[in-house]
Enzyme design. Structure first.
Site, PDB file in Angstrom:
ATOM      1  N   ALA A  45      24.088 -25.042 -49.773  1.00  0.00           N
ATOM      2  CA  ALA A  45      25.039 -24.817 -50.582  1.00  0.00           C
ATOM      3  C   ALA A  45      25.931 -25.957 -50.874  1.00  0.00           C
ATOM      4  O   ALA A  45      25.821 -27.005 -50.070  1.00  0.00           O
ATOM      5  CB  ALA A  45      26.178 -23.842 -50.020  1.00  0.00           C
ATOM      6  N   GLY A  98      21.487 -23.472 -47.314  1.00  0.00           N
ATOM      7  CA  GLY A  98      21.215 -22.296 -48.140  1.00  0.00           C
ATOM      8  C   GLY A  98      19.722 -22.463 -48.673  1.00  0.00           C
ATOM      9  O   GLY A  98      19.166 -21.533 -49.217  1.00  0.00           O
TER      10      GLY A  98
HETATM   11  N1  CAA Z   1      25.958 -30.404 -51.538  1.00  0.00           N
HETATM   12  C1  CAA Z   1      26.492 -31.190 -52.310  1.00  0.00           C
HETATM   13  N2  CAA Z   1      25.742 -32.257 -52.886  1.00  0.00           N
HETATM   14  C2  CAA Z   1      24.640 -32.618 -51.992  1.00  0.00           C
HETATM   15  C3  CAA Z   1      24.207 -31.524 -51.161  1.00  0.00           C
HETATM   16  C4  CAA Z   1      24.970 -30.484 -50.771  1.00  0.00           C
HETATM   17  N3  CAA Z   1      24.462 -29.689 -49.827  1.00  0.00           N
HETATM   18  N4  CAA Z   1      23.064 -32.360 -50.681  1.00  0.00           N
HETATM   19  C5  CAA Z   1      23.117 -33.528 -51.296  1.00  0.00           C
HETATM   20  N5  CAA Z   1      23.754 -33.441 -52.376  1.00  0.00           N
HETATM   21  C6  CAA Z   1      23.983 -34.602 -53.040  1.00  0.00           C
HETATM   22  C7  CAA Z   1      24.413 -35.774 -52.360  1.00  0.00           C
HETATM   23  O1  CAA Z   1      25.810 -35.653 -52.262  1.00  0.00           O
HETATM   24  C8  CAA Z   1      24.266 -36.948 -53.495  1.00  0.00           C
HETATM   25  O2  CAA Z   1      25.144 -37.002 -54.471  1.00  0.00           O
HETATM   26  P1  CAA Z   1      25.561 -38.456 -55.079  1.00  0.00           P
HETATM   27  O3  CAA Z   1      24.351 -39.173 -55.511  1.00  0.00           O
HETATM   28  O4  CAA Z   1      26.551 -38.053 -56.257  1.00  0.00           O
HETATM   29  O5  CAA Z   1      26.204 -39.214 -53.883  1.00  0.00           O
HETATM   30  C9  CAA Z   1      22.698 -36.447 -53.831  1.00  0.00           C
HETATM   31  O6  CAA Z   1      22.868 -35.101 -53.617  1.00  0.00           O
HETATM   32  C10 CAA Z   1      21.674 -37.145 -53.308  1.00  0.00           C
HETATM   33  O7  CAA Z   1      21.492 -37.054 -52.090  1.00  0.00           O
HETATM   34  P2  CAA Z   1      21.745 -38.145 -50.788  1.00  0.00           P
HETATM   35  O8  CAA Z   1      22.095 -39.291 -51.417  1.00  0.00           O
HETATM   36  O9  CAA Z   1      22.548 -37.749 -49.793  1.00  0.00           O
HETATM   37  O10 CAA Z   1      20.250 -38.166 -50.601  1.00  0.00           O
HETATM   38  P3  CAA Z   1      19.499 -38.782 -49.110  1.00  0.00           P
HETATM   39  O11 CAA Z   1      17.893 -38.838 -49.384  1.00  0.00           O
HETATM   40  O12 CAA Z   1      20.332 -39.861 -48.620  1.00  0.00           O
HETATM   41  O13 CAA Z   1      19.858 -37.489 -48.110  1.00  0.00           O
HETATM   42  C11 CAA Z   1      19.939 -35.106 -47.501  1.00  0.00           C
HETATM   43  C12 CAA Z   1      19.098 -36.402 -48.444  1.00  0.00           C
HETATM   44  C13 CAA Z   1      19.604 -35.502 -45.962  1.00  0.00           C
HETATM   45  C14 CAA Z   1      19.470 -33.736 -48.023  1.00  0.00           C
HETATM   46  C15 CAA Z   1      21.364 -35.430 -47.592  1.00  0.00           C
HETATM   47  O14 CAA Z   1      21.785 -35.426 -49.073  1.00  0.00           O
HETATM   48  C16 CAA Z   1      22.213 -34.239 -46.962  1.00  0.00           C
HETATM   49  O15 CAA Z   1      22.430 -34.264 -45.759  1.00  0.00           O
HETATM   50  N6  CAA Z   1      22.388 -33.212 -47.572  1.00  0.00           N
HETATM   51  C17 CAA Z   1      23.403 -32.175 -47.143  1.00  0.00           C
HETATM   52  C18 CAA Z   1      22.495 -31.220 -46.486  1.00  0.00           C
HETATM   53  C19 CAA Z   1      23.397 -29.723 -45.716  1.00  0.00           C
HETATM   54  O16 CAA Z   1      24.151 -30.290 -44.867  1.00  0.00           O
HETATM   55  N7  CAA Z   1      23.155 -28.799 -46.269  1.00  0.00           N
HETATM   56  C20 CAA Z   1      23.555 -27.701 -45.742  1.00  0.00           C
HETATM   57  C21 CAA Z   1      24.969 -27.382 -46.893  1.00  0.00           C
HETATM   58  S1  CAA Z   1      25.865 -25.793 -46.230  1.00  0.00           S
HETATM   59  C22 CAA Z   1      25.305 -24.455 -46.391  1.00  0.00           C
HETATM   60  O17 CAA Z   1      24.172 -24.392 -47.015  1.00  0.00           O
HETATM   61  C23 CAA Z   1      25.983 -23.472 -46.001  1.00  0.00           C
HETATM   62  C24 CAA Z   1      25.176 -21.922 -46.253  1.00  0.00           C
HETATM   63  O18 CAA Z   1      24.268 -21.661 -45.262  1.00  0.00           O
HETATM   64  C25 CAA Z   1      25.534 -21.168 -47.214  1.00  0.00           C
END
Ligand code: CAA
Length: 265
Positions: A71, A116
């Site tokens: 999400a 998500g």
């Molecule tokens: N929400 C918003 N933006 C996100 C995102 C997310 N879940 N995941 C990635 N992005 C965005 C990053 O902010 C980044 O944007 P910018 O270029 O504008 O900075 C872009 O996508 C690329 O991501 P990274 O630069 O972080 O890429 P990376 O290769 O270094 O890392 C990753 C990849 C490990 C997937 C890392 O992006 C990450 O940890 N993302 C979050 C994952 C997460 O925590 N997901 C759970 C969300 S909570 C949820 O889902 C609740 C539910 O159950 C409903």
């Protein structure tokens, strides 16, 4: 103008005969699920569900890195409790719609399936993945828990202990680990992911549509009820299928040694 409209579409649809390929299309954010993307997904699911020409669906993410990275954290950061609960209910409702679509939905996991994104995988009928895909429920690293079905569907699928290990550590796991635990049924080279997923979907699309819908329904209904109840549901559904034209056609075609032409009725 039209090209921009397509590029801006948050869920792309491409049909190949009876198979609809839906691509979540927000690659700069690794297809993170914000409200507009969730709403577009809901629309697309309604659309393919209602389209009699579609008999199977493949769901994937655009870009090389992400299936769905969860999400949208930026969108959620300032939610209050009531908004967050509402958001979880919306996401759960859309994902649950996949089960009642009446058509098989295969997830083709091309990259990160986190939070998500993994919950979306769990809502599909089954999933295949690129060897480069990564899986996890990292919500506790953000101070929250999975909200789109992860605490419920993962435990049912891989067992309480394994699910709690994933949920409590928030670790990101390899595609091999996801295969070992039964989260995905097959791993393929990244460039083979869509061809293989579409080939499986095409094969499924030749089967009796009424039976396909009944199969998922009965498997899901039997998931958390006693075996005897599940068996009763299976027998009832089996019987009901003998009222369908598809059953008449499928068995006649076998006896006449010709391919069946199912009408989905
Ligand atoms: N929400 C918003 N933006 C996100 C995102 C997310 N879940 N995941 C990635 N992005 C965005 C990053 O902010 C980044 O944007 P910018 O270029 O504008 O900075 C872009 O996508 C690329 O991501 P990274 O630069 O972080 O890429 P990376 O290769 O270094 O890392 C990753 C990849 C490990 C997937 C890392 O992006 C990450 O940890 N993302 C979050 C994952 C997460 O925590 N997901 C759970 C969300 S909570 C949820 O889902 C609740 C539910 O159950 C409903």
């Amino acid at each position: 103008m039209e090209l921009n409209a397509i590029a801006d579409d948050l869920v792309l649809r491409r049909d190949e005969g009876p198979v609809a390929l839906l691509t979540l299309n927000r690659p700069k954010a690794l297809n993170a699920l914000n409200q507009p993307l969730l709403q577009r997904l809901a629309e697309r699911l309604r659309e393919v569900g209602a389209d009699p020409n579609v008999r199977a669906v493949v769901l994937t993410g655009s870009g090389e890195k992400g299936f769905v990275a969860g999400a949208d954290i930026a969108e959620m950061a300032d939610y209050d409790a009531a908004t967050a609960q509402h958001f979880a209910l919306i996401g759960q409702g859309i994902f649950s719609r996949i089960a009642s679509l009446g058509k098989p939905v295969i997830a083709a996991v091309n990259g990160f399936a986190l939070g998500g994104g993994l919950e979306l995988v769990l809502a599909c009928d089954f999933a295949i993945a690129s060897q480069k895909a990564k899986f996890g429920l990292p919500e506790v690293t953000l101070g929250v828990i999975p909200g789109f079905g992860g605490t419920q569907r993962l435990a049912r699928l891989i067992g309480r202990q394994n699910a709690l290990r994933w949920i409590l550590t928030g670790d990101v796991h390899s595609a091999e680990e996801a295969l070992r635990l039964g989260l995905v049924t097959q791993l393929v080279e990244p460039e083979q992911l869509l061809p293989v997923a579409l080939e499986i979907a095409q094969r499924i699309a030749t089967r009796g549509p009424v039976a396909l819908a009944a199969a998922r329904q009965v498997v899901d209904q039997g998931w958390d009820v006693p075996l005897a109840d599940g068996l009763r549901k299976e027998a009832a559904a089996f019987g009901k299928l003998f009222r369908s034209q598809d059953q008449k056609e499928g068995m006649a075609a076998f006896l006449q040694k010709r391919p069946a032409k199912f009408l989905g009725k």
